[in-house]
Motif scaffolding. Structure first.
Motif, short mmCIF file in Angstrom:
data_model
loop_
_atom_site.label_atom_id
_atom_site.label_comp_id
_atom_site.label_asym_id
_atom_site.label_seq_id
_atom_site.Cartn_x
_atom_site.Cartn_y
_atom_site.Cartn_z
N LYS A 1 44.63 39.71 43.07
CA LYS A 1 43.66 38.65 42.76
C LYS A 1 42.86 39.05 41.51
N LYS A 2 42.45 40.33 41.47
CA LYS A 2 41.64 40.83 40.35
C LYS A 2 42.40 40.75 39.04
N GLY A 3 43.64 41.25 39.06
CA GLY A 3 44.45 41.27 37.83
C GLY A 3 44.74 39.88 37.32
N PHE A 4 45.06 38.97 38.24
CA PHE A 4 45.38 37.58 37.85
C PHE A 4 44.15 36.91 37.23
N ALA A 5 43.00 37.09 37.89
CA ALA A 5 41.76 36.45 37.41
C ALA A 5 41.40 36.97 36.01
N GLU A 6 41.56 38.27 35.80
CA GLU A 6 41.25 38.85 34.48
C GLU A 6 42.14 38.24 33.40
N ALA A 7 43.41 38.06 33.74
CA ALA A 7 44.37 37.56 32.74
C ALA A 7 44.10 36.10 32.39
N ILE A 8 43.85 35.26 33.41
CA ILE A 8 43.71 33.82 33.11
C ILE A 8 42.33 33.50 32.53
N ALA A 9 41.41 34.48 32.57
CA ALA A 9 40.07 34.24 31.99
C ALA A 9 40.18 33.99 30.49
N LYS A 10 41.32 34.37 29.91
CA LYS A 10 41.52 34.18 28.46
C LYS A 10 41.62 32.70 28.08
N ASP A 11 41.94 31.84 29.08
CA ASP A 11 42.11 30.42 28.75
C ASP A 11 41.27 29.58 29.72
N PRO A 12 40.14 29.05 29.24
CA PRO A 12 39.21 28.35 30.14
C PRO A 12 39.79 27.11 30.82
N LYS A 13 40.92 26.60 30.32
CA LYS A 13 41.45 25.41 31.02
C LYS A 13 42.20 25.80 32.29
N LEU A 14 42.47 27.11 32.45
CA LEU A 14 43.15 27.57 33.69
C LEU A 14 42.09 27.78 34.76
N LYS A 15 42.15 26.98 35.82
CA LYS A 15 41.10 27.04 36.84
C LYS A 15 41.69 27.24 38.24
N VAL A 16 41.19 28.30 38.96
CA VAL A 16 41.60 28.46 40.36
C VAL A 16 40.69 27.55 41.18
N ILE A 17 41.26 26.45 41.70
CA ILE A 17 40.43 25.46 42.43
C ILE A 17 40.38 25.75 43.93
#
Ligand code: GZL
Length: 309
Positions: free
Chosen positions: A166-182
């Motif tokens: 969960k931590k690694g995935f969240a860090e990676a997608i933080a680079k693109d603000p349109k990617l949102k874990v809903i």
């Protein structure tokens, strides 16, 4: 005998006459990965001439603690286990240390400050697996317009793979603000759990673009919920999973999954080498990471014919 025993009733394994006795506590049989991991451990012990006392905890931490206590009573030479969750093992690990029985962690880690409680950790870098999954998605969605809605099926609550992926995935997608874990919820690494939680996700969220599942089995369970909702997996909802067991690789090759980060269950051979060294009192690395890769749909098609598990 273990490395501090002077030939007591632990046998004199040190003299090479008696087989080394290894007590192993396994999490359970929750996924294809776990089944392959158990097979690897049992087969490798037999090949190494190591007497294996194997306990299946059926997914219960208290059963792992009981098994480790039994191994201590039986004066096994070495104890190894895959801790279901990161906390709650310190007391029993101290008991093993006081009994002079070395412990090796495999697959999952424990969150303890006292690094003398175990000799080595053998397994994967789960943060990296999550990060590689997120990096693939960032690249895949770089030209998308508007929000990309992601739902996440977490592994077993409190387990190292769930926390770290969960931590690694969240860090990676933080680079693109349109990617949102809903939405993000545990499916406990099982197919049934993945199906059940994905049914809830689909009901509550009309627009889901991506599923990130912490293992193949939850992704495979989620397929049923996705198709039942009239959506096409791999197209309407892109699916990223971790493990790369055969059924997951087949789904990837068939276009139902889009990306898998590998997590190798084949820890048996390296574990048995560690057991022999630790039993002789030789020093071993504190952490040994397994070599892993990632797969796209095309790579899965090429790899499937020779896949060992
Ligand atoms: C990862 C392992 C996880 C797998 C799941 O090393 O602990 O547990 O990813 C398994 O499939 O249930």
């Amino acid at each position: 005998c273990n490395n501090s025993d002077t030939g007591g009733d632990g046998g004199d394994a040190g003299s090479g006459n008696e087989p080394i006795v290894l007590g192993f506590s396994q999490v359970g049989a929750e996924s294809g990965w776990r089944t392959a991991n158990t097979t690897s451990i049992k087969e490798s012990a037999a090949e190494a001439g190591i007497e294996l006392k194997f306990d299946d905890a059926q997914g219960k931490q208290e059963n792992q603690i009981t098994a480790i206590r039994n191994f201590i009573q039986q004066k096994v030479d070495v104890i190894a286990f895959s801790p279901k969750v990161e906390t709650g093992f310190e007391t029993v690990l101290k008991e093993a240390k006081d009994a002079g029985i070395p412990v090796i962690l495999t697959d999952r880690a424990v969150d303890t400050q006292d690094k003398t409680l175990y000799k080595s950790f053998l397994g994967s870098d789960f943060v990296k697996e999550g990060r590689l999954s997120g990096e693939w998605l960032v690249n895949e969605m770089k030209s998308a317009t508007g929000d990309v809605n992601i739902v996440e099926l977490q592994g077993t609550t409190g387990s190292a793979p769930a926390n770290d992926r969960k931590k690694g995935f969240a860090e990676a997608i933080a680079k693109d603000p349109k990617l949102k874990v809903i939405a993000s919820q545990s499916g406990d690494f099982t197919r049934a759990g993945g199906k059940q939680v994905m049914e809830q996700f689909v009901k509550a969220n009309p627009k889901i673009d991506v599923l990130f599942a912490h293992n193949d089995d939850m992704g495979l369970g989620a397929l049923e919920a996705i198709t039942a909702a009239g959506k096409v997996p791999g197209k309407d909802i892109k699916i990223i999973t971790i493990d790369a067991v055969k059924d997951g690789m087949q789904a990837l090759a068939d276009g139902k999954f889009n990306f898998i980060a590998e997590c190798s269950p084949l820890l048996g051979p390296q574990l048995m080498e560690l057991v022999k060294k630790v039993n002789k009192g030789e020093s071993v690395p504190a952490r040994i990471e397994t070599q892993e890769t990632t797969f796209t749909q095309e790579q899965a098609k090429a790899a499937l014919p020779t896949r060992k598990y």
